[in-house]
Write an enzyme that holds these catalytic residues in place. Structure first.
Site, PDB file in Angstrom:
ATOM      1  N   GLY A 262       7.560   8.739  17.137  1.00 36.93           N
ATOM      2  CA  GLY A 262       7.428   7.368  16.638  1.00 36.93           C
ATOM      3  C   GLY A 262       8.796   6.749  16.477  1.00 36.93           C
TER       4      GLY A 262
ATOM      5  N   THR B 281      -1.874  -1.203  17.555  1.00 41.97           N
ATOM      6  CA  THR B 281      -2.504  -2.417  17.034  1.00 41.97           C
ATOM      7  C   THR B 281      -3.219  -3.138  18.181  1.00 41.97           C
ATOM      8  OG1 THR B 281      -0.785  -2.607  15.362  1.00 41.97           O
ATOM      9  CG2 THR B 281      -1.986  -4.634  15.886  1.00 41.97           C
TER      10      THR B 281
ATOM     11  N   GLU C 132      10.925  -9.035  15.711  1.00 40.83           N
ATOM     12  CA  GLU C 132       9.817  -8.192  15.230  1.00 40.83           C
ATOM     13  C   GLU C 132       9.947  -7.928  13.730  1.00 40.83           C
ATOM     14  OE1 GLU C 132       9.495  -5.960  19.489  1.00 40.83           O
ATOM     15  OE2 GLU C 132       9.243  -4.755  17.696  1.00 40.83           O
TER      16      GLU C 132
ATOM     17  N   ARG D 121      -9.445 -14.578 -17.433  1.00 41.57           N
ATOM     18  CA  ARG D 121      -9.915 -13.360 -18.111  1.00 41.57           C
ATOM     19  C   ARG D 121      -9.382 -13.316 -19.550  1.00 41.57           C
ATOM     20  NH1 ARG D 121     -13.657  -9.227 -17.632  1.00 41.57           N
ATOM     21  NH2 ARG D 121     -12.831  -7.344 -18.634  1.00 41.57           N
TER      22      ARG D 121
ATOM     23  N   GLN E  62      -2.264  -4.344 -11.605  1.00 41.81           N
ATOM     24  CA  GLN E  62      -2.378  -3.824 -12.974  1.00 41.81           C
ATOM     25  C   GLN E  62      -2.939  -4.892 -13.922  1.00 41.81           C
ATOM     26  OE1 GLN E  62      -1.876  -0.728 -13.741  1.00 41.81           O
ATOM     27  NE2 GLN E  62      -1.956  -0.807 -15.973  1.00 41.81           N
TER      28      GLN E  62
ATOM     29  N   GLY F 124      -6.679  -5.140 -14.411  1.00 41.82           N
ATOM     30  CA  GLY F 124      -7.416  -4.042 -15.032  1.00 41.82           C
ATOM     31  C   GLY F 124      -8.291  -3.351 -13.995  1.00 41.82           C
TER      32      GLY F 124
END
Ligand SMILES: Cc1cc2nc3c(=O)[nH]c(=O)nc-3n(C[C@H](O)[C@H](O)[C@H](O)COP(=O)(O)OP(=O)(O)OC[C@H]3O[C@@H](n4cnc5c(N)ncnc54)[C@H](O)[C@@H]3O)c2cc1C
Length: 385
Positions: free
Chosen positions: A137, A164, A250, A276, A344, A347
């Site tokens: 690779g 891809t 790229e 929330r 995070q 939750g």
């Protein structure tokens, strides 16, 4: 839609603002409604390419005489961002339009450009680039796939992996050795039109940590006969040089994509913490939430200014590989940290697949690995110290 307040860069002309609006409308109407289904199915339909082509969202930077929109890399950057803001990170269009097509434009013969570019622009052809092999690779000079001279053409043998667009692609640029006794000097780029290619076989669509709908695949070439006209350009042994000169762009594509993912993660998180509640307060009212998001926004703002600067330099033809590597490495690393911190704040919901932040978290991981790992980026940066 953006959670950042960075002013538009100087390269963002009126024409690009219009493209941004048009691309956003198109994505919202045509792609966003299907993103959840594509994610569930682990695939998107082949017609997606034709739709994107008809909307002018493929090969926007290719000259009009070859079917493109006559734009620049700025056009590609705008489109890449809109695809990502729409949540369609699994779409292989950035690679198709801003990597595969430019190889043909830059190194192809006139005949090759006329033959392939207009069909890439409509989506009739879907492009892929096959460098990576099961055995190699990062060390691209060690590829084993061979293109041996035979009569007037070549015979291609080898196996590629992690490619891809591997299931949809019908125009594949294959990195192969025309002289296996050499390393870099033995590499050539061979173009395989798969529709009539005897001996070409697609392997599995690989199951992955993220980008569930992307058709990343193995590809096999067993005695595939290629006419001499399918060697990209005029001369053998130029492949490595060709690959190296396209690297800044790229890297910038991945950095542009990573930036859009950060913008989306921030946008989604800010909206969520305002809705929330816990302990009788909105989550955003906790000082921890405010500090985390203040830090994320600051880091993302710095990243965006740097990215815009890199794009400006690239448009002026002045972006060096070192700076482009910095953008790829830093922005994809930052994406990983930022998405983790945003998740995070959701939750347990952040861990649920139906919440886009959880997909962003998974999809982001590969960006530190592909298009040259971040360790390889650091090697390149270190070379210039
Ligand atoms: C979703 C996905 C899509 C992809 N799409 C394509 C595609 O379209 N076309 C294509 O050709 N490839 C594609 N790839 C392959 C990708 O580019 C390679 O996975 C990547 O270049 C790394 O190669 P490797 O996996 O062989 O890792 P390796 O080269 O085996 O590396 C393993 C580890 O060693 C480290 N390492 C290697 N060399 C050095 C060194 N000199 N110094 C320090 N550390 C080093 C690496 O950074 C890495 O951490 C894709 C991969 C994925 C996961």
């Amino acid at each position: 839609m953006t959670a950042l307040d960075v002013p538009r860069p100087a390269w963002m002309t009126e024409d690009l603002v219009l493209l941004e609006e048009q691309a956003r409308r198109f994505m919202r109407a045509e792609f966003s409604p299907h993103v959840d289904r594509w994610h569930e199915d682990g695939a998107y339909e082949r017609e997606t390419w034709a739709k994107a082509g008809a909307a002018g969202l493929l090969c926007a930077s290719m000259p009009e005489e070859y079917g493109g929109a006559g734009g620049s890399f700025a056009h590609e950057a705008v489109i890449i961002r809109e695809i990502s803001l729409a949540g369609f990170d699994a779409f292989g269009a950035p690679l198709h339009s801003a990597i595969v097509a430019p190889y043909i434009l830059r190194y192809g013969t006139e005949e090759q450009k006329r033959r392939w570019l207009p069909k890439l622009a409509t989506g009739e052809l879907v492009g892929a680039i096959a460098m990576t092999e099961p055995g190699t690779g990062s060390d691209l000079q060690a590829v084993r796939t061979s293109a041996k001279k035979s009569g007037n053409g070549y015979v291609l043998n080898g196996a590629k992996t992690f490619i891809t667009n591997g299931q949809h692609a019908n125009l594949i640029i294959v990195v192969a050795k025309t002289d296996p006794s050499e390393r870099a000097k033995g590499v050539s780029l061979m173009v395989v039109e798969t529709d009539d290619a005897q001996g070409f076989r697609r392997g599995r669509k690989l199951r992955k940590l993220g980008l569930d709908a992307a058709d990343t695949s193995e590809l096999f070439f067993e005695d595939v006969a290629l006419p001499a006209a399918n060697l990209l350009g005029h001369e053998e042994g130029q492949g490595f040089v060709q690959l190296m000169s396209e690297l800044p762009q790229e890297r910038l594509i991945v950095a542009t994509h990573a930036m859009a993912m950060m913008e989306r993660a921030l946008e989604l998180t800010i909206a969520y913490v305002k809705e929330r509640a816990a302990f009788g307060r909105k989550i955003i009212e906790f000082q921890n939430t405010q500090f985390v998001l203040a830090e994320c926004k600051t880091e993302a703002t710095i990243a965006k200014v740097f990215l815009d600067h890199c794009i400006g330099r690239h448009l002026a033809g002045e972006l060096d590989t070192t700076t482009a590597s910095m953008a790829k490495y830093r922005l994809t690393d930052l994406l990983g940290t930022l998405v983790d911190r945003c998740l995070q704040l959701f939750g347990g919901y952040g861990y649920m697949d139906e919440y886009p932040i959880s997909r962003l978290y998974r999809d982001a991981r590969v960006m530190r690995i592909y298009a040259g790992t971040n360790e390889i980026m650091k090697l390149l940066i270190a070379r210039g110290l």
